[in-house]
Design a protein around this motif. Structure first.
Motif, PDB file in Angstrom:
ATOM      1  N   GLN A  33      -3.390  25.412  23.345  1.00 44.48           N
ATOM      2  CA  GLN A  33      -2.580  24.895  24.447  1.00 44.48           C
ATOM      3  C   GLN A  33      -2.379  23.385  24.368  1.00 44.48           C
ATOM      4  O   GLN A  33      -1.263  22.917  24.527  1.00 44.48           O
ATOM      5  CB  GLN A  33      -3.162  25.276  25.803  1.00 44.48           C
ATOM      6  N   HIS A 125      -0.173  28.663  28.695  1.00 45.45           N
ATOM      7  CA  HIS A 125      -0.189  29.468  27.478  1.00 45.45           C
ATOM      8  C   HIS A 125      -0.743  30.858  27.750  1.00 45.45           C
ATOM      9  O   HIS A 125      -1.528  31.057  28.683  1.00 45.45           O
ATOM     10  CB  HIS A 125      -0.999  28.761  26.391  1.00 45.45           C
ATOM     11  N   ASP A 152       6.927  26.155  21.707  1.00 45.91           N
ATOM     12  CA  ASP A 152       5.847  27.036  22.162  1.00 45.91           C
ATOM     13  C   ASP A 152       6.310  27.888  23.333  1.00 45.91           C
ATOM     14  O   ASP A 152       6.928  27.384  24.278  1.00 45.91           O
ATOM     15  CB  ASP A 152       4.625  26.226  22.603  1.00 45.91           C
ATOM     16  N   CYS A 154       5.479  29.910  26.658  1.00 45.79           N
ATOM     17  CA  CYS A 154       4.484  29.843  27.734  1.00 45.79           C
ATOM     18  C   CYS A 154       4.849  30.818  28.840  1.00 45.79           C
ATOM     19  O   CYS A 154       6.026  31.081  29.088  1.00 45.79           O
ATOM     20  CB  CYS A 154       4.435  28.436  28.329  1.00 45.79           C
TER      21      CYS A 154
END
Length: 162
Positions: A33, A125, A152, A154
């Motif tokens: 994270q 995350h 990323d 999430c």
């Protein structure tokens, strides 16, 4: 406990909060994270410049928690795989962290934010199960998946008290 706006002189203490949070996440199955030294002084100074940096003080008036609490919209939340609860104006929480676990500091920060905004969005995350449980305990509902600027994925949560 109490919450106040962060000050430039708080940066070392906030950095210690972030370090403790990184250690906790890595030791509880969430190693990805906050990579490297993120978040750090750059992010704290950005939050301070926006007037969105808040610290939580324990009974000894020592910093024990931090969050960035700001008005939306957030560009990362424009696209969601899923659906937000509403299209109402909202606030965003980023970089919420505590120095110690099990003292309800995170709950205190979230509860404080919930008294200052009707709608709040936050992401975390997939591996951050403690944060997911905390959000659910405070009435946040999982809405889907968003993508950060880094790419990323999430989990996205929203609380709408309207």
């Amino acid at each position: 406990m109490q919450i106040r706006p962060a000050q430039i002189t708080d940066i070392p203490a906030i950095s210690r909060v972030f370090d403790a949070a990184r250690i906790y996440m890595r030791s509880h199955g969430n190693p990805y994270q906050w990579p490297g030294s993120y978040p750090g002084e750059i992010e704290i100074k950005r939050d301070l410049a926006h007037g969105s940096a808040f610290v939580c003080l324990d009974t000894a008036q020592k910093i024990c928690g931090y969050m960035d609490f700001e008005e939306g919209p957030d560009p990362c939340y424009h696209y969601i795989e899923g659906a937000w609860l509403s299209e109402d104006p909202y606030h965003v929480i980023h970089r919420i962290a505590t120095l110690r676990q099990g003292e309800r500091i995170g709950s205190f920060l979230l509860d404080w934010a919930c008294t200052r905004a009707q709608a709040i969005r936050i992401d975390t995350h997939r591996d951050n199960y403690p944060m997911q449980q905390l959000l659910k305990s405070r009435g946040f509902r999982k809405c889907g998946v968003i993508y950060l600027e880094t790419g990323d994925a999430c989990l996205a949560f929203e609380l709408n008290q309207a």
